[in-house]
Design a protein around this motif. Structure first.
Motif, PDB file in Angstrom:
ATOM      1  N   THR A 252       0.825  -1.287   0.080  1.00 12.52           N
ATOM      2  CA  THR A 252       0.095   0.033   0.003  1.00 12.52           C
ATOM      3  C   THR A 252       0.781   1.399  -0.063  1.00 12.52           C
TER       4      THR A 252
ATOM      5  N   GLU B  46      -4.818   4.649 -10.872  1.00 16.79           N
ATOM      6  CA  GLU B  46      -4.476   3.666  -9.822  1.00 16.79           C
ATOM      7  C   GLU B  46      -3.885   2.611 -10.680  1.00 16.79           C
TER       8      GLU B  46
ATOM      9  N   LYS C  93      -0.306   3.538  -2.687  1.00 13.60           N
ATOM     10  CA  LYS C  93      -1.341   4.646  -2.348  1.00 13.60           C
ATOM     11  C   LYS C  93      -0.905   6.066  -2.212  1.00 13.60           C
TER      12      LYS C  93
END
Length: 334
Positions: A66, A150, A69
């Motif tokens: 992550t 993304e 992100k």
């Protein structure tokens, strides 16, 4: 030719343009045994040309988690590829292996040539730091799988080690642990880091609470340190018995993986200390010492285990190779 596939969200021409754009990046990673040419159905590597006599192949695969992100949030993608390479090459290094070649997998809903090229430029930089060739990969455009802007990444590395140099070797009580400084949180614990930041009402473009000269996002995107070129020279002459890459599971879970079953690491709390980033995470997240050491690298990205009489020589070589290396504890019996 019809454009039905493009209307469904997949632009084959965009993929071909990306391959053309990244070919020079792959070529820049060429090394003995690989010419790093893209476009075939498979990447080739010649072990004989690389100078191996009796090699064992070592493979690894990993992602960035992550931490992606934060890259999305800041729209910064030029270093995340270094993380991808580092997670793989440092793992094969733990077996004593020299990383030889690397492949990547990049998937997104709609291909942005700019973003993808920035990601691959980071992958190429990581490969150059590790001395391995980027010989291929896969770019997948999958409409509806990811949110706007993304993507996901996976990396695959193959290395080789002469049979007589394989790690880990037998470890014993009284052996010493040498810690290699990390460049930050590397690529682990980011789900908890993001939670701590959110609960502290911090945005990633806010000044870092532990270093006001950079933003929180810049500090957290510091790429994972690649230890290959500095550590390989001390792995080939029996001075080092084991090397642990400190990733998921932190210091607590990774060091025992390279020790004999009847042994355990004994960390010196004073020698370890905590860099400012990790002090902030501990205090802001109200985390115990056990939680910290099982989640984060706590400032130590790699641990070498060596006999007591080899410590000074190994540390001296590591420092000459640019590492911040120090004794962080020893090995005891369970």
């Amino acid at each position: 030719m019809g454009d039905a596939y493009k209307q469904a969200g997949v632009d084959i021409d965009a993929g071909e343009r990306l391959v053309s754009a990244i070919k020079p990046l792959a070529k820049s990673t060429s090394r003995p045994g690989a010419n790093a040419a893209l476009g075939g159905f498979g990447g080739l590597f010649d072990l004989k040309a690389a100078g191996f006599a009796d090699p064992i192949l070592v493979s690894g695969a990993d992602g960035v988690g992550t931490k992606l992100k934060i890259a999305f949030d800041l729209d910064r993608h030029d270093t995340i590829g270094i993380d991808l390479v580092a997670m793989c090459v440092n793992d094969v290094l733990a077996q004593g292996a020299e990383p030889l070649f690397f492949l990547d997998y990049f998937s997104t809903s709609k291909l942005s040539q700019k973003t993808a090229t920035e990601v691959v430029s980071g992958i190429a930089e990581g490969c150059r730091q590790a001395g391995c060739a980027l010989v291929g990969g896969e770019t997948a455009e999958m409409p509806g799988m990811y949110g706007p802007g993304e993507y996901d990444l996976a990396g695959f590395c193959v290395g080789a080690v002469e049979r007589t140099n394989m790690l880990p070797r037998r470890t014993e009580p009284g052996d010493i642990m040498i810690g290699l400084a990390s460049s930050g949180a590397h690529s682990n614990g980011y789900s908890l880091i993001r939670k701590v930041a959110a609960e502290s009402s911090l945005a990633f473009d806010d000044p870092a609470p532990f270093n006001c000269t950079v933003t929180l996002g810049e500090a957290l995107l510091a790429p994972t340190r690649i230890y290959v070129k500095s550590v390989l020279p001390v792995l080939t002459d029996n001075r080092v018995k084991a090397f642990a890459h400190i990733t998921g599971g932190g210091l607590s879970d990774n060091v025992p993986r390279v020790l004999n079953d009847d042994l355990l690491p004994r960390f010196d709390d004073d020698a370890l200390g905590l860099p400012p980033l990790f002090e902030w995470l501990r205090d802001a997240g109200h985390l115990s010492s056990d939680e910290m050491r099982r989640t984060f690298n706590c400032g130590i990205g790699g641990v070498l285990v060596t006999s007591a009489d080899a410590v000074d020589d190994v540390i001296s070589t590591l420092k000459e190779n640019g590492e911040d290396a120090r004794v962080i504890g020893d090995i005891g019996e369970i």
